[in-house]
Scaffold this active site. Sequence first.
Site, PDB file in Angstrom:
ATOM      1  N   GLU A 149     -37.533  43.897  29.679  1.00 24.43           N
ATOM      2  CA  GLU A 149     -37.280  43.180  28.219  1.00 24.43           C
ATOM      3  C   GLU A 149     -37.236  44.410  27.297  1.00 24.43           C
ATOM      4  OE1 GLU A 149     -38.932  39.928  30.530  1.00 24.43           O
ATOM      5  OE2 GLU A 149     -39.415  42.008  30.276  1.00 24.43           O
ATOM      6  N   HIS A 218     -48.513  32.797  29.696  1.00 23.79           N
ATOM      7  CA  HIS A 218     -47.235  31.926  29.527  1.00 23.79           C
ATOM      8  C   HIS A 218     -47.225  30.856  28.484  1.00 23.79           C
ATOM      9  CE1 HIS A 218     -45.976  32.792  34.021  1.00 23.79           C
ATOM     10  NE2 HIS A 218     -45.793  33.845  32.997  1.00 23.79           N
TER      11      HIS A 218
END
Length: 415
Positions: A149, A218
Amino acid sequence: MAMARQALAATAVTTGNVVPLAASSSSRFPRLQLVTPIVSHELGRCRLATRSSATSYFGTAPQNRGTTNVTTNAVATKEASTSSATTTGGHELLLFEALREGLEEELDRDPTVCVIGEDVGHYGGSYKVTKGFVEKFGDWRLLDTPICENSFTGMAIGAAMTGLRPVIEGMNMGFLLLAYNQIANNCGMLHYTSGGQFTIPVVIRGPGGVGRQLGAEHSQRLESYFQSVPGLQMVACSTPYNAKGLMKAAIRSENPVILFEHVLLYNLKEKIPDEEYTCCLEEAELVRPGEDITILTYSRMRYHVTQAAKTLVNKGYDPEIIDIRSLKPFDMYTIGQSVKKTHRVLIVEECMRTGGIGASLRAAIMENFFDDLDAPIGCLSSQDVPTPYSGPLEELTVVQPPQIVAAVEQLCSRE
């Protein structure tokens, strides 16, 4: 990295043949299945009066905005609303399909728009927002990346500096914490630190929020992380209509925009107009007009609030519901007009209570409209704990409709 940017730029603005890349095999966890929406609703319309001038927490309100259409999707409305999609034909889409349609239209319209992220190409995105795009637009405009990322976010920001308009997809918004330096120090500040030599027209988007037993890592809500970063705009979609409109407006903006999408709203269904439209990135949405109390909310909590509104109306209360949509900056004009009418405010969010959007919003209302309040500002937020994997425990950490009803009753009972 420089060579990659040059190749990406060259390919995005030409129509030559591109050698296909191998399909991405990156995967951080087993593929998630789309979940059932919390509620399905029809699209209605209302009108907002012309805005002249108003002083807000972020300065003077935008001038000459004119008469504006906004959607009204309340569960308990005062009068029947007419669907704009019905009157203009329209077509029915799920929220993830509306995001896909908006993104596809912008890819068609502007050859400098490109998408960068894990599995955005051949796999079609973890929630299928880019499904089929690689066949239409090619590998370089749908750039599959490794699981890195920080690297691909930095590459996208560099591409934006050269004139492209990258859309960065986070497979899960929580993973973008790995790119916090690039988003905060580069994306948000380069326009200023370069003396205005560079603009960073980047869109950062992806699924987030508390899902169905996705676990703590998450289930992140990153609004509170990014709200203090100078130079960033933040918006949160909540319906297929505004999902498409905000996506298109964010891509066209010269500012870096973070578009928050809730994982549990992707299968929400609604009719949207056939004609092209965009939604204002700085404007809140009036969901239900009312007189007794202003309820400010956004994203998934919009539906918890509208469910609570059904009970509140049956009990004789008349709540006004506003989906703030713009998390930074706040639309203090719309919020202020409502506060001056109802004199009571309840904020409902899924963000954490400490340092969350609700805390900032409450401070802004207190600073600007203290004399208009007849009761303390209520704020219902998620608990300051990691989101449990256990389903019953997970539900306890998030605001539920009965809590909203109880809070409204308490605030409205204050003399």
